[in-house]
Design a protein around this motif. Structure first.
Motif, PDB file in Angstrom:
ATOM      1  N   LYS A  28       0.832  -1.200   0.000  1.00 24.43           N
ATOM      2  CA  LYS A  28       0.000   0.000   0.000  1.00 24.43           C
ATOM      3  C   LYS A  28       0.869   1.253   0.000  1.00 24.43           C
ATOM      4  O   LYS A  28       0.602   2.212  -0.742  1.00 24.43           O
ATOM      5  CB  LYS A  28      -0.922   0.019   1.229  1.00 24.43           C
ATOM      6  CG  LYS A  28      -2.164  -0.800   1.102  1.00 24.43           C
ATOM      7  CD  LYS A  28      -3.016  -0.611   2.353  1.00 24.43           C
ATOM      8  CE  LYS A  28      -4.276  -1.412   2.318  1.00 24.43           C
ATOM      9  NZ  LYS A  28      -5.087  -1.202   3.536  1.00 24.43           N
ATOM     10  N   GLU A  29       1.882   1.239   0.834  1.00 21.56           N
ATOM     11  CA  GLU A  29       2.780   2.390   0.912  1.00 21.56           C
ATOM     12  C   GLU A  29       3.526   2.609  -0.400  1.00 21.56           C
ATOM     13  O   GLU A  29       3.684   3.742  -0.855  1.00 21.56           O
ATOM     14  CB  GLU A  29       3.769   2.210   2.064  1.00 21.56           C
ATOM     15  CG  GLU A  29       3.153   2.395   3.433  1.00 21.56           C
ATOM     16  CD  GLU A  29       2.537   3.786   3.618  1.00 21.56           C
ATOM     17  OE1 GLU A  29       3.160   4.784   3.205  1.00 21.56           O
ATOM     18  OE2 GLU A  29       1.418   3.853   4.160  1.00 21.56           O
ATOM     19  N   LYS A  84       1.079   4.053  -2.887  1.00 18.95           N
ATOM     20  CA  LYS A  84       0.772   5.430  -2.516  1.00 18.95           C
ATOM     21  C   LYS A  84       1.913   6.378  -2.886  1.00 18.95           C
ATOM     22  O   LYS A  84       1.684   7.483  -3.380  1.00 18.95           O
ATOM     23  CB  LYS A  84       0.485   5.493  -1.017  1.00 18.95           C
ATOM     24  CG  LYS A  84      -0.100   6.777  -0.540  1.00 18.95           C
ATOM     25  CD  LYS A  84      -0.453   6.668   0.931  1.00 18.95           C
ATOM     26  CE  LYS A  84      -1.102   7.925   1.437  1.00 18.95           C
ATOM     27  NZ  LYS A  84      -1.449   7.805   2.857  1.00 18.95           N
TER      28      LYS A  84
END
Length: 93
Positions: A66-67, A70
């Motif tokens: 996810k990071e 993102k």
């Protein structure tokens, strides 16, 4: 003096005077109930079973991905994706 007969009393007397005949006993049925599932229901059942047997989600890996997504640093090589897809179907390139 006239005696009035209640309509409900007359209905009761009419039913009371009817001859009651006993019912015949029905032999018990020896067949069993059957259930047949559609092909969609069978497929859903097998997918559900596979989902229950799947390993637990690795939260640390999910958070890391996810990071990366993102921040824009997540990159996947299309060749690796294609190879993985083909391996699922036993196709060799």
């Amino acid at each position: 003096m006239t005696m009035r007969i209640d309509p409900i009393s007359r209905a009761y007397e009419a039913y009371k005077s009817q001859k009651v005949t006993p019912t015949k006993k029905i032999n018990s049925v020896s067949s069993k109930d059957q259930v047949e599932f559609s092909s969609i229901a069978k497929e859903f059942g097998s997918v559900y079973k596979m989902a229950l047997e799947a390993p637990e989600i690795r939260k640390d890996k999910v958070e890391s991905l996810k990071e990366q997504i993102k921040s824009g640093t997540y990159n996947v090589k299309s060749e690796e994706v294609a190879e993985k897809i083909m391996s699922q179907f036993d196709i060799k390139g």
